[in-house]
Design an enzyme around this catalytic site. Structure first.
Site, PDB file in Angstrom:
ATOM      1  N   ARG A 104       0.840  -1.186   0.000  1.00  0.00           N
ATOM      2  CA  ARG A 104       0.000   0.000   0.000  1.00  0.00           C
ATOM      3  C   ARG A 104       0.874   1.235   0.000  1.00  0.00           C
ATOM      4  O   ARG A 104       1.698   1.395   0.898  1.00  0.00           O
ATOM      5  CB  ARG A 104      -0.847  -0.038   1.281  1.00  0.00           C
ATOM      6  CG  ARG A 104      -2.270   0.311   1.066  1.00  0.00           C
ATOM      7  CD  ARG A 104      -3.108  -0.006   2.269  1.00  0.00           C
ATOM      8  NE  ARG A 104      -2.654   0.538   3.542  1.00  0.00           N
ATOM      9  CZ  ARG A 104      -3.476   1.018   4.461  1.00  0.00           C
ATOM     10  NH1 ARG A 104      -4.760   1.070   4.233  1.00  0.00           N
ATOM     11  NH2 ARG A 104      -3.016   1.439   5.609  1.00  0.00           N
ATOM     12  N   THR A 108      -0.964   7.575  -0.888  1.00  0.00           N
ATOM     13  CA  THR A 108      -2.268   7.484  -1.573  1.00  0.00           C
ATOM     14  C   THR A 108      -3.149   6.381  -0.998  1.00  0.00           C
ATOM     15  O   THR A 108      -4.350   6.356  -1.242  1.00  0.00           O
ATOM     16  CB  THR A 108      -2.062   7.175  -3.065  1.00  0.00           C
ATOM     17  OG1 THR A 108      -1.438   5.880  -3.164  1.00  0.00           O
ATOM     18  CG2 THR A 108      -1.173   8.210  -3.737  1.00  0.00           C
ATOM     19  N   ASP A 200       0.189  -2.531  12.331  1.00  0.00           N
ATOM     20  CA  ASP A 200       0.664  -2.958  11.014  1.00  0.00           C
ATOM     21  C   ASP A 200       0.951  -4.455  11.058  1.00  0.00           C
ATOM     22  O   ASP A 200       1.898  -4.903  11.709  1.00  0.00           O
ATOM     23  CB  ASP A 200       1.937  -2.170  10.648  1.00  0.00           C
ATOM     24  CG  ASP A 200       2.360  -2.450   9.214  1.00  0.00           C
ATOM     25  OD1 ASP A 200       2.542  -3.646   8.869  1.00  0.00           O
ATOM     26  OD2 ASP A 200       2.502  -1.499   8.436  1.00  0.00           O
ATOM     27  N   ASP A 203       4.499  -5.702   9.825  1.00  0.00           N
ATOM     28  CA  ASP A 203       5.563  -5.353  10.768  1.00  0.00           C
ATOM     29  C   ASP A 203       5.497  -6.218  12.024  1.00  0.00           C
ATOM     30  O   ASP A 203       6.523  -6.666  12.546  1.00  0.00           O
ATOM     31  CB  ASP A 203       5.472  -3.870  11.148  1.00  0.00           C
ATOM     32  CG  ASP A 203       6.002  -2.962  10.044  1.00  0.00           C
ATOM     33  OD1 ASP A 203       6.679  -3.469   9.132  1.00  0.00           O
ATOM     34  OD2 ASP A 203       5.725  -1.751  10.094  1.00  0.00           O
TER      35      ASP A 203
END
Ligand code: PRP
Ligand code: URA
Length: 209
Positions: A104, A108, A200, A203
């Protein structure tokens, strides 16, 4: 509209709570994501076709059932989908594995494709596309587009945590794909992260930051 299945099983909900906890370290996070994927695979395969066979028990001969042998494929969306793949393969070890690499764009929030490798007999398989997170829905939509472009006709999507915005976008883009979710959350924040979410996923799974 595609069906949305929120899997409220107590074991899944308990493990998901620990996964969400920011104090859960990489090792436990990885193990729990794997376990939840196995539990979800049990639900997602509930409607698999069966056929009758004859078996000889130590006492008699009887008619009973086995899986009808439909070809399956598991497709993790890289990176984080990898964390759910082995958990599914524990229950369906004969499934083939395809990979769709997307990230991603942080500005944006649009997904960018960088890798696709699927089994050759795409048309004949039921694919389970997996990613722990369904946020804006952009990545899941692009991954399913990718499979459809290559001939896939039969797909399910499975994630740990989803935002309502992502579920709606995915339903609109792919109304034929059933969606399986462990936790349906409140909303996205201004950075496109799911609230309350788990942070995340990539991560936390791989210990990067
Ligand atoms: C995360 C996650 C999904 C995507 C969800 O991946 O694993 O693929 O974001 O967001 P969306 O629904 O808004 O598209 P990320 O892009 O962080 O890549 P990574 O798995 O390589 O860390
Ligand atoms: N991707 C993640 O890993 N987490 C989110 O909350 C949203 C997208």
């Amino acid at each position: 509209m595609a069906n949305v299945h929120v899997i409220n099983h107590p074991l899944i909900q308990h493990k998901l709570t620990i996964i969400r906890d920011k104090n859960t370290g990489t090792k436990a996070f990885r193990e729990l994501v794997d376990e939840v994927a196995t539990l979800m695979a049990y639900e997602i395969t509930r409607d698999m076709e069966m056929e009758e066979v004859e078996v000889e028990t130590p006492l008699t001969v009887t008619k009973t059932k086995v899986l009808a042998g439909k070809k399956l494929g598991v497709v993790p969306i890289l990176r984080a989908g990898l964390g759910m793949t082995d958990g599914i393969l524990k229950l369906i070890p004969a499934a083939k594995v395809g990979h769709v690499g997307l990230y991603r764009d942080h500005e944006t929030l649009e997904p960018v494709e960088y890798f696709v490798k699927l089994p050759s007999d795409v048309e004949e398989r039921l694919f389970i596309v997996v990613d722990p997170m369904l946020a804006t829905g952009g990545s899941a939509i692009m991954a399913l587009d990718c499979l459809k472009k290559r001939g896939a006709k039969n797909m399910k999507f499975m994630c740990l945590v989803a935002a309502p915005e992502g579920v709606k976008a995915l339903q609109n883009a792919h109304p034929d794909v059933e969606i399986y979710i462990a936790g349906l959350d409140e909303k996205l924040n201004e950075d496109g992260y799911i609230l309350p979410g788990l942070g995340d996923a990539g991560d936390r799974l791989f210990g990067t930051k």
